[in-house]
Write an enzyme that holds these catalytic residues in place. Structure first.
Site, PDB file in Angstrom:
ATOM      1  N   SER A 138     -11.284  -0.722   0.247  1.00 52.83           N
ATOM      2  CA  SER A 138     -10.123  -0.627   0.718  1.00 52.83           C
ATOM      3  C   SER A 138     -10.035  -1.057   2.278  1.00 52.83           C
ATOM      4  O   SER A 138      -8.964  -1.603   2.666  1.00 52.83           O
ATOM      5  CB  SER A 138      -9.286   0.623   0.526  1.00 52.83           C
ATOM      6  OG  SER A 138      -8.587   0.967  -0.862  1.00 52.83           O
ATOM      7  N   ASN A 189     -14.266   1.066  -6.215  1.00 54.29           N
ATOM      8  CA  ASN A 189     -15.375   1.765  -5.657  1.00 54.29           C
ATOM      9  C   ASN A 189     -16.048   2.367  -7.006  1.00 54.29           C
ATOM     10  O   ASN A 189     -16.431   3.669  -6.718  1.00 54.29           O
ATOM     11  CB  ASN A 189     -14.586   2.843  -4.690  1.00 54.29           C
ATOM     12  CG  ASN A 189     -13.956   2.062  -3.658  1.00 54.29           C
ATOM     13  OD1 ASN A 189     -14.658   1.344  -3.055  1.00 54.29           O
ATOM     14  ND2 ASN A 189     -12.876   2.580  -3.486  1.00 54.29           N
ATOM     15  N   HIS A 202      -3.309   6.190   3.934  1.00 53.18           N
ATOM     16  CA  HIS A 202      -4.241   5.049   3.445  1.00 53.18           C
ATOM     17  C   HIS A 202      -3.739   3.825   4.001  1.00 53.18           C
ATOM     18  O   HIS A 202      -4.504   2.944   4.597  1.00 53.18           O
ATOM     19  CB  HIS A 202      -4.130   5.187   1.848  1.00 53.18           C
ATOM     20  CG  HIS A 202      -5.128   3.942   1.305  1.00 53.18           C
ATOM     21  ND1 HIS A 202      -4.916   3.018   1.196  1.00 53.18           N
ATOM     22  CD2 HIS A 202      -6.542   4.149   1.022  1.00 53.18           C
ATOM     23  CE1 HIS A 202      -5.744   2.121   0.496  1.00 53.18           C
ATOM     24  NE2 HIS A 202      -6.882   2.805   0.507  1.00 53.18           N
ATOM     25  N   ASP A 255       0.656  -1.139  -0.094  1.00 55.27           N
ATOM     26  CA  ASP A 255      -0.079  -0.091  -0.169  1.00 55.27           C
ATOM     27  C   ASP A 255       0.804   1.328  -0.095  1.00 55.27           C
ATOM     28  O   ASP A 255       2.029   1.059  -0.632  1.00 55.27           O
ATOM     29  CB  ASP A 255      -0.941  -0.026   1.206  1.00 55.27           C
ATOM     30  CG  ASP A 255      -2.298   0.533   0.923  1.00 55.27           C
ATOM     31  OD1 ASP A 255      -2.372   1.850   0.757  1.00 55.27           O
ATOM     32  OD2 ASP A 255      -3.251   0.093   0.962  1.00 55.27           O
TER      33      ASP A 255
END
Length: 936
Positions: A471, A400, A298, A270
């Protein structure tokens, strides 16, 4: 190693290679073998030609590039910069498969429609190779410079090669050469609904937000004192930051088996992690592919969902708080000019390096990748397949897009005819239905909570925040895999996928995989299995010589969360208790209550001198601790009991009260129900069904009835020029305006209905006046884009617990029809004619990209002899759901701005697709467009 040294080494290696070629090229090769080198003194390019002189002797002759280009080399079939040279690479199976994938997925056509420097790094390609020698030869074969080689990835700079990125991709994909295929170094952006802009970061120092002594509470069914010592503030259901996900997936029950073993490691590939965060002490290792240090929060948020510590009195807890984390940063880095790339982006090459780093030495049993984009990258698929073959379980977010769009790497399994070499995760909200942003479709294997998830953040060692996205759902499944392997040993990816799909609860929405992950089922325990123990009762020992004539029970406590019933004479008849303590800031304990026995002999109060016997008819529900005429009733479990107090003086006088112990709601979430999608926008004259979902941290609530209420609000969308983002802000209406508005809105059983007229005009006049009133507050970098009326709907559980939740709804003009057209067919023609365009032959051409405007038809105008319709969404929160008839051919999703919406289409191969777009404003309006994709 600098570029010039790499070039010279490449030249040396080239002279040592065996030169081969097809029969058609042999003569050309014998006549002139060409290698391009760089003159390090004057930086001019020259070429070394091996030629035959008049005596038949072969000599090397230096020729300038300009002179060489004047020859007839350009007429040769091979289009490499090194005309006439064919390098005999011995390609491995995975390299041959990559060549095939690049061809079959038309990646050359995809690149031609992209913008260099925006969609991929300028003048850069990469390929997977066996070693650095092969990397340097590959760079030379494409006429480029080997920029770097690391973890099996060769980065090739084409800036001096004479080839474009598209040319290089097309050349490498050809089946008539043995070159390793190259691909653009795609730039991929985080696509979660919540960006880093405007995130509220919470510095949680571990204080109990409710102010109650609950440090020994175990947040599972039938919470008792002396539980498992989970004192993390966000595990308290009264906290504003409560981690509701643990309720839905039954984490607490799974923790009765294990909280995770340090023998199991989850690799979070990530944006890096805040290494000094208080939640990861002693269990964290890191690796930085880019050297950027993980500046985006994130990755820290995702890591916390997997394995934030439990029982440390800080923040919340991850799904598997006992396992180890390996956080690999692939975000950021440098672009082709050596300038920093934003930390909200990653490149394909860096992602591949991150995966390869984990594979080498099998540094983790599970990989979590909460990332992805729309573009197919064959090398990414190859390295993920390698992870699978290495026995690593790979868990990936679905995306998404609020559509069934293909999203990579999540959709790589779609190429393998139903094989499950990766586990793809969709997101659900508190009602167990698809989150409004979540992608859906056949690629999804399983679902998990992904809306409003509280976890760690990267602002400080004690910072936390709430984010939405698939996520956030993905690390819940990764954590589930880690828990299972901690208790049962490492499992293969196929075994783990099968176990997950068998361990689910029902999802309320279609095309969301096997269901919602259920950790209790996965770990083989019963949900709500944690039980308390009853306490023994005692009797008073006082003695009185007078005989009782009257005895009643009463209490001085008036805690707001009790349900205390008295008869017309004011005598206590019943009490409602909870099987858990949900104490708030008032410090009241809702599990117990003190009862007083009032005993009279005539007019004489003998309460303190008489011997009393206290009994309970059901000690599994209520236990008693008595001292004289006072008794503490403690709820020990769900159920009913009669509490009897009898005078021991031969009078046989007694008093009885009924106690009902119930399971309260821990919290409540209000979510919209919409046939075609989920939205916070409602059209005038339309209705929206809202659903109240009670939290289950204490067990399934006995009373699910809720009381509905609302408060009018104004909604403003403010454009921030500095961050190039739109923020939604709300303002409560004044009391007088609220009274007027309340007469026009109906709310019953969660169904919200609004009148057809533009109700805000009855309050302030025109929208224009309203806009001017508030626009003066926004100057400089803040610009007001629009003002809309709305309401904040609140639902409160009717069990006395005080649990409540709210949801805000904006009002807008509803869609009358939904039409779609391309940019080059508008010309102010009436929309009814546009509607007749049912089929568009779409060619992959850069000037048109893949965009189609969505027309949500609101009003009709006639001006200057031209008929036209407005077509923008009235609110950027409007939303739409997109369904592709065949996502394997092309998928799509909607992008929104305050001025309208655009349908973004992503073709994958030739074919015809029908896109259906549903407006989510309650109108039920939908539009279709049939598009034929054909590669150029």
């Amino acid at each position: 190693m600098n570029k010039q040294i790499r070039r010279l080494l490449a030249v040396g290696l080239a002279f040592c290679m065996i030169v081969t070629g097809s029969p058609a090229n042999v003569a050309a090769q014998e006549e002139s073998s060409v290698i391009t080198v760089e003159n390090t003194e004057d930086s001019e390019n020259i070429e070394i030609h091996t030629v035959e002189d008049e005596s038949g002797t072969y000599i090397d002759e230096a020729v300038s590039v300009e002179e060489s280009m004047d020859n007839d080399i350009s007429d040769q079939d091979q289009t490499t910069p090194d005309q006439g040279v064919v390098y005999d690479f011995e390609l491995k199976d995975y390299q041959l498969q990559i060549k095939e994938d690049v061809r079959s997925h038309n990646i050359t056509d995809t690149v031609s429609s992209m913008e260099e420097g925006i969609d991929y790094v300028r003048d850069r390609v990469y390929c997977l190779v066996e070693d650095e020698d092969q990397a340097m030869l590959a760079a030379m074969a494409y006429g480029g410079t080997l920029d770097s080689y690391e973890l099996g990835v060769a980065i090739i700079d084409l800036s001096d090669s004479g080839l474009t990125v598209s040319d290089a991709v097309e050349l490498g994909a050809r089946a008539d050469n043995n070159l390793p295929a190259v691909e653009p170094d795609y730039i991929v952006t985080l696509d979660d609904p919540e960006s880093d802009d405007g995130i509220e970061v919470i510095d949680d120092l571990g204080a109990d937000p409710a102010g109650a002594a609950w440090e020994k509470a175990f947040y599972g069914n039938n919470i008792i004192e002396g539980g498992l010592g989970l004192n993390d503030p966000a595990l308290n259901p009264l906290s504003d930051n409560y981690q509701w996900m643990h309720d839905m997936v039954h984490t607490y029950d799974a923790w009765t088996v294990t909280r995770g073993s340090s023998d199991i490691t989850v690799a979070v590939i990530d944006s890096g992690v805040y290494q000094g965060h208080e939640e990861f002490k002693g269990r964290l290792s890191t690796y930085d592919v880019t050297g950027d240090g993980g500046k985006n929060g994130h990755g820290t948020h995702v890591a916390g969902i997997v394995a934030a510590a439990a029982g440390n009195g800080k923040g919340g807890a991850g799904i598997a708080p006992g396992v180890r984390l390996l956080c690999v940063n692939v975000f950021g880095g440098k672009d082709e000019k050596g300038e920093a790339v934003t930390t909200e982006h990653y490149s394909s090459s860096n992602l591949i390096k991150g995966i390869e780093y984990v594979i080498q030495g099998k540094k983790a049993q599970i990989i979590n990748m909460s990332l992805g984009g729309d573009t197919y990258a064959a090398a990414e698929k190859a390295v993920i397949e390698k992870a699978y073959e290495s026995g690593i379980t790979v868990v990936i977010s679905a995306g998404n897009s609020s559509s069934n769009s293909l999203h990579y790497p999540a959709s790589f399994d779609m190429d393998k005819k139903g094989q499950n070499h990766i586990i793809v995760v969709g997101s659900v909200n508190q009602s167990g239905e698809r989150s409004d942003f979540s992608s859906f479709g056949n690629q999804i294997d399983i679902s998990a909570p992904g809306s409003d998830i509280y976890s760690t953040y990267n602002e400080s060692s004690s910072s936390y925040t709430i984010l939405d996205g698939t996520s956030m759902a993905t690390p819940i499944v990764s954590g589930a895999c880690a828990l299972y392997m901690s208790a049962n040993g490492v499992k293969s990816p196929d075994e783990m996928a099968a176990l997950l799909k068998k361990s689910v609860s029902k999802c309320g929405s279609p095309q969301m995989g096997a269901g919602i992950i259920d950790l209790a089922k996965l770990m083989g325990v019963t949900a709500g299995s944690a039980k308390g123990t009853a306490r023994s009762s005692e009797s008073g020992n006082a003695v009185s010589t007078a005989k009782a004539t009257v005895i009643t029970l009463d209490t001085a406590e008036t805690g707001v969360n009790y349900n205390i019933q008295k008869n017309k004479k004011g005598i206590l008849t019943s009490v409602q208790l909870y099987n858990v303590n949900i104490a708030g800031t008032d410090g009241v304990n809702e599990r117990k209550i003190t009862i007083n026995a009032n005993v009279f002999a005539g007019s004489e109060d003998i309460s303190n001198s008489v011997k009393l016997n206290w009994t309970t008819s059901n000690d599994k529900a209520v236990s008693i601790s008595a001292n004289g005429n006072k008794a503490i009733l403690l709820a020990t479990g769900k159920g009913k009991a009669n509490i009897t107090c009898q005078v021991q003086d031969g009078s046989k006088k007694k008093a009885v009260i009924k106690v009902n112990v119930i399971t309260p709601a821990s919290d409540i979430s209000v979510v919209p129900r919409n046939k075609n999608g989920y939205s916070n926008v409602l059209g005038y004259g339309k209705s929206l069904q809202l659903k109240a979902v009670s939290g289950t941290a204490y067990g399934i609530p006995d009373n699910k009835k809720v009381l509905w209420d609302y408060a009018p609000i104004l909604v403003m969308y403010v454009y921030n020029k500095t961050t190039d983002s739109v923020e939604r802000k709300t303002v409560d209406l004044a009391d007088g305006d609220s009274i007027k508005l309340s007469k026009k809105i109906k709310l019953g059983n969660g169904k919200l209905s609004i009148p057809r007229e533009h109700i805000i005009q009855g309050l302030y006049g025109s929208d224009y006046d309203l806009y001017n009133r508030y626009s003066k507050d926004y100057t400089g970098n803040l610009e007001l884009n629009g003002v809309y009326p709305g309401v904040r709907v609140t639902a409160t559980v009717a069990d006395g617990s005080g649990a409540s939740g709210s949801y805000e709804v904006d009002f807008t003009q509803p869609a009358k029809k939904l039409a779609m057209y391309t940019e080059y067919t508008t010309n102010w023609n009436p929309i009814p004619k546009w509607d007749k365009i049912s089929t568009i032959n779409w060619i992959y051409e850069p000037e048109y990209t893949y965009l189609m405007d969505i027309c949500c038809v609101r009003e009709y105008y006639n001006s200057y002899d031209h008929e036209y319709y407005t077509y923008e969404f009235d609110s950027p929160g409007g939303g739409a759901t997109v369904v592709s008839s065949n996502p394997a051919i092309a998928s799509a999703y909607c992008e929104f701005s305050p001025m309208g919406a655009v349908l973004v289409m992503i073709p994958h191969k030739n074919g015809t697709v029908t896109f259906t777009v549903y407006s989510n404003d309650g109108s039920g309006v939908k539009g279709k467009v049939k598009v034929k994709f054909k590669a150029r």
